[in-house]
Motif scaffolding. Structure first.
Motif, PDB file in Angstrom:
ATOM      1  N   ARG A  87      60.082  58.652  32.406  1.00  0.00           N
ATOM      2  CA  ARG A  87      59.151  58.050  31.447  1.00  0.00           C
ATOM      3  C   ARG A  87      57.767  58.058  32.084  1.00  0.00           C
ATOM      4  NH1 ARG A  87      60.196  55.136  26.894  1.00  0.00           N
ATOM      5  NH2 ARG A  87      58.635  53.611  26.202  1.00  0.00           N
ATOM      6  N   HIS A  89      53.510  57.623  31.852  1.00  0.00           N
ATOM      7  CA  HIS A  89      52.430  56.936  31.158  1.00  0.00           C
ATOM      8  C   HIS A  89      51.107  57.651  31.448  1.00  0.00           C
ATOM      9  CE1 HIS A  89      54.708  53.093  30.301  1.00  0.00           C
ATOM     10  NE2 HIS A  89      55.519  53.716  31.168  1.00  0.00           N
ATOM     11  N   TYR A  90      50.427  58.034  30.387  1.00  0.00           N
ATOM     12  CA  TYR A  90      49.052  58.530  30.493  1.00  0.00           C
ATOM     13  C   TYR A  90      48.189  57.560  29.706  1.00  0.00           C
ATOM     14  CZ  TYR A  90      51.269  62.949  31.862  1.00  0.00           C
ATOM     15  OH  TYR A  90      52.014  63.922  32.486  1.00  0.00           O
ATOM     16  N   GLY A  91      47.657  56.553  30.385  1.00  0.00           N
ATOM     17  CA  GLY A  91      46.933  55.524  29.657  1.00  0.00           C
ATOM     18  C   GLY A  91      47.876  54.794  28.720  1.00  0.00           C
ATOM     19  N   SER A  92      47.525  54.760  27.444  1.00  0.00           N
ATOM     20  CA  SER A  92      48.377  54.075  26.464  1.00  0.00           C
ATOM     21  C   SER A  92      49.467  54.987  25.895  1.00  0.00           C
ATOM     22  CB  SER A  92      47.513  53.547  25.309  1.00  0.00           C
ATOM     23  OG  SER A  92      46.848  54.627  24.654  1.00  0.00           O
ATOM     24  N   GLU A  93      49.432  56.275  26.242  1.00  0.00           N
ATOM     25  CA  GLU A  93      50.433  57.210  25.723  1.00  0.00           C
ATOM     26  C   GLU A  93      51.603  57.304  26.701  1.00  0.00           C
ATOM     27  OE1 GLU A  93      48.857  60.968  24.631  1.00  0.00           O
ATOM     28  OE2 GLU A  93      47.175  60.132  23.505  1.00  0.00           O
ATOM     29  N   VAL A  94      52.809  57.324  26.132  1.00  0.00           N
ATOM     30  CA  VAL A  94      54.017  57.354  26.945  1.00  0.00           C
ATOM     31  C   VAL A  94      54.907  58.494  26.462  1.00  0.00           C
ATOM     32  CG1 VAL A  94      56.044  56.081  27.732  1.00  0.00           C
ATOM     33  CG2 VAL A  94      53.910  54.851  27.268  1.00  0.00           C
ATOM     34  N   TYR A  95      55.402  59.292  27.431  1.00  0.00           N
ATOM     35  CA  TYR A  95      56.284  60.410  27.123  1.00  0.00           C
ATOM     36  C   TYR A  95      57.566  60.257  27.930  1.00  0.00           C
ATOM     37  CZ  TYR A  95      52.039  62.515  25.265  1.00  0.00           C
ATOM     38  OH  TYR A  95      50.887  62.753  24.552  1.00  0.00           O
ATOM     39  N   HIS A 164      52.225  71.398  26.503  1.00  0.00           N
ATOM     40  CA  HIS A 164      50.812  71.545  26.136  1.00  0.00           C
ATOM     41  C   HIS A 164      50.149  72.711  26.872  1.00  0.00           C
ATOM     42  CE1 HIS A 164      51.183  67.686  24.075  1.00  0.00           C
ATOM     43  NE2 HIS A 164      51.693  67.179  25.192  1.00  0.00           N
TER      44      HIS A 164
END
Length: 727
Positions: A87, A89-95, A164
């Motif tokens: 899991r 976290h890129y700032g508020s984005e989670v993948y 990406h």
């Protein structure tokens, strides 16, 4: 959730090489690894703020610490690796994703051995992008296994929609001496676009489409596409019958088609509705498709292939092409595809200099560059390249059920000095001009296809007098089933182009091909090559006014169908297309509103009907006892007559009159006395002719003529052909 306990440190050089993608075995550092007090897990996620491990259910397992250069690591206390997810976290984005680096390699040792040897006959099942489930020790995970041959690469990364197009997160591992790089990426499924990023020996990163991609992005895009077939075949009966056929003893009348322009705007699915019905209505046994492998430049007509394992994307996906083949088989039509193993284009994103230097092409420009076409020539002597092509031939036959391959530009492969002046070509090891490696490749391809795919046919476009093109490989031949008879094509079209008053001086243009008719097993080709590049249409080659042109064309077609050999006719010529072919416009279907053009199509239909019904026209095609001249020397009359003999003992007498006059009471020698009937006459009114025919029964009397025991008096139509059969 536990916080990472003293994750195993990595040397700064390792961190740097992971970050720059320069490791040949990233799995040695990334993913789970046994440690003295548990399991160390490392993850490469540049620019991430936080990385955690969770159970598949989402339950937290561990927080990973940042070691530097985007590498995160943590220590799990259990030495048995749990089924975890990552899991990020890129700032508020989670993948969240499954970790590619916890899986073993998908190619097995036998696969790698066969690749090194150049003997993997199902190469596409190992290399390329394969949607699959991968066993990891405690279960399976669904995803895509990527594998590519790039032996000189310093590093390889896979990029695509799933990351990406940032290859830093998916470096691949080298599997050693085979030169194969691989990575299983969980969660990636069909429809995903991708490429490979390759670090060349001189330190450049280059992006390449997958040589074994089974699907491609439509132009102008150049990406490969992950594909898993879902097509269910319905041609079992056809495939069972196919295995019992042999090309030399079977009827074969071929309709050559350029799919992109036959009906402009139609894709594979639409063509599957229209093309089988059309070909069947005209009585053709096969369609031959100009190259269908991916070729972004439409003006190449498919002869500059960039993705050998992917059907051209502009007309649909791979399963759409399967549906077309399936529909043709259900209609009783065989499918031959044009195949281009001689050369490929220089597009920088495709095969050219694939891992930074010559790989698929021969490294010496005297062998590796084609001076006429501006393309690169395959290195047929390299085992892996030969394997790539042999497996590709098998691939089209096995995966798409195609019934044969027409191999393009064989002559350019056989001769090292093809289109090269003195000093610009490299002799073979014996100092000769024969390309011994290409010969071995063609023999291997033909033998492999024949063994693996019974009933398929291979056809050589070979324009020279190379000996043994259609001789079996175990007798030293190249192993093709058929060869395009280019000599017949040139001689017959040259004769037909003459004004009738001059034809007597060119009479043996139509008889000379019998001198070598049985040297090989032949197809008589009136192909796309004869109706492009300023050559005009087949109709336009005929002399005289429009009536005479049409009459000449009808007579020529009847001669072609009667002559020993299978026949091939390019689309549009079946209804007397009057302009040369354009790959943009396609055939001029509006001509069928003119009754004269529709009548030519009716003639082609009837030629095929008689051809299929009469074994005399095909059962002994490759044996001298299947043909005998009645009169080959009637030059002043512009008349040719011969007998076709069948295995069943029946005969067909064929007479052709290439003058625009009517010959009445013409004495025709026949093989038997008794009653004969005219079964076809190209001057019949239903074909647009003047109606000079031989109605009713002809009585042949037992009077010898020209070495035959009987004769009859017939009328010869103007610029016409007539076929006769004993009743």
């Amino acid at each position: 959730m536990t916080t990472a306990q003293h994750p195993a440190a990595l040397a700064a050089t390792h961190l740097k090489r992971l970050a720059t993608g320069e490791l040949s075995d990233p799995h040695a550092l990334l993913g789970p690894h046994p440690a003295a007090d548990g399991t160390t897990v490392r993850v490469l996620r540049p620019l991430a703020d936080r990385v955690r491990l969770t159970a598949p259910s989402g339950e937290p397992l561990a927080e990973l610490a940042h070691l530097g250069e985007g590498v995160f690591a943590g220590l799990l206390p259990d030495t048995a690796v749990p089924d975890y997810r990552v899991r990020v976290h890129y700032g508020s984005e989670v993948y969240a994703y499954d970790d590619p680096y916890r899986f073993g390699p998908t190619p097995g040792e036998l696969d790698l051995h066969l690749i090194r040897e150049g003997r993997h006959e199902q190469l596409w099942r190992v290399l390329g992008a394969r949607v699959r489930e991968h066993e990891w020790g405690r279960g399976t995970s669904a995803g895509t296994a990527f594998a590519v041959w790039a032996p000189r690469a310093r590093a390889v990364r896979v990029i695509g929609d799933f990351n990406h197009w940032d290859g830093r997160t998916h470096p691949m591992r080298s599997l050693g001496a085979a030169g194969v790089w691989e990575l299983f990426v969980p969660g990636v499924t069909d429809g995903c676009r991708y490429k490979y990023e390759i670090l060349t020996p001189d330190g450049r990163w280059i992006q390449k489409a997958d040589p074994l991609a089974t699907s491609a992005e439509p132009a102008p895009g150049t990406a490969s596409v992950v594909h898993r077939s879902r097509h269910t075949w319905s041609d079992d009966a056809w495939m069972a019958r196919r295995g019992a056929r042999t090309a030399d003893r079977s009827a074969m009348s071929v309709y050559e088609v350029h799919l992109g322009s036959w009906r402009p705007g139609l894709g594979y699915r639409e063509l599957a509705t229209e093309l089988p019905a059309y070909a069947k209505a005209l009585g053709f046994t096969h369609v031959e498709l100009m190259p269908v492998a991916e070729h972004p430049f439409g003006g190449s007509w498919g002869y500059q292939v960039t993705s050998y394992y992917a059907p051209a994307a502009g007309l649909g996906g791979p399963d759409d092409f399967r549906a077309l083949v399936d529909a043709l088989h259900r209609a009783g039509i065989g499918v031959i595809v044009d195949w281009v193993p001689a050369h490929f284009p220089r597009d920088e994103w495709a095969l050219a200099r694939f891992d930074g230097a010559a790989l698929y092409e021969h490294p010496d420009p005297r062998r590796g560059e084609h001076p006429d076409w501006g393309t690169l020539v395959f290195d047929h002597g390299r085992p892996e390249v030969r394997n790539f092509l042999v497996a590709n031939a098998v691939y089209w036959c096995e995966e798409f059920h195609v019934d044969g391959l027409r191999v393009d530009a064989v002559a350019s492969m056989l001769y090292l000095d093809y289109s090269r002046p003195d000093g610009a070509w490299l002799p073979n090891v014996y100092g000769g001009r024969e390309n011994l490696e290409a010969v071995e490749f063609l023999q291997e391809m033909n033998a492999t296809v024949s063994r693996r795919c019974p009933g398929t046919v291979t056809v050589a476009e070979e324009s020279t007098a190379w000996d043994g093109v259609t001789r079996r490989t175990d007798s030293g031949g190249l192993g093709f089933d058929l060869k395009w008879n280019m000599g017949w094509m040139h001689d017959s079209l040259s004769y037909m182009a003459q004004d009738p008053v001059h034809r007597q001086y060119h009479h043996h243009g139509l008889t000379f091909p019998m001198v070598y008719a049985y040297a090989e097993h032949h197809t008589l080709p009136i192909s796309h090559d004869e109706v492009v590049h300023g050559k005009g249409s087949l109709l336009a080659k005929m002399p005289g006014d429009r009536w005479q042109q049409l009459a000449n064309l009808r007579a020529f077609l009847s001669f072609m169908w009667a002559f020993p050999g299978k026949q091939l006719l390019f689309m549009g010529q079946e209804f007397a297309q009057d302009t040369e072919w354009s790959h943009v416009r396609g055939p001029d279907w509006s001509l069928l509103r003119d009754g004269a053009h529709g009548a030519v199509r009716d003639l082609v239909r009837d030629l095929n009907r008689h051809y299929l019904d009469d074994p005399a026209l095909w059962s002994l095609d490759t044996r001298p006892e299947g043909f005998s001249w009645i009169d080959a020397d009637a030059a002043q009359d512009n008349v040719y007559s011969f007998v076709r003999h069948g295995e069943d003992g029946e005969s067909l007498v064929c007479v052709f009159h290439f003058q625009p006059t009517v010959r009445r009471d013409f004495p025709l020698a026949l093989p038997e006395a008794g009653h004969w009937s005219e079964v076809l006459n190209t001057d019949a009114t239903r074909y647009g002719g003047s109606g000079v025919t031989n109605p009713g029964r002809l009585h042949a009397v037992a009077e010898p003529l020209q070495g035959l025991p009987a004769r009859a008096s017939v009328v010869l139509p103007p610029l016409g052909g007539a076929w006769f059969r004993k009743q």
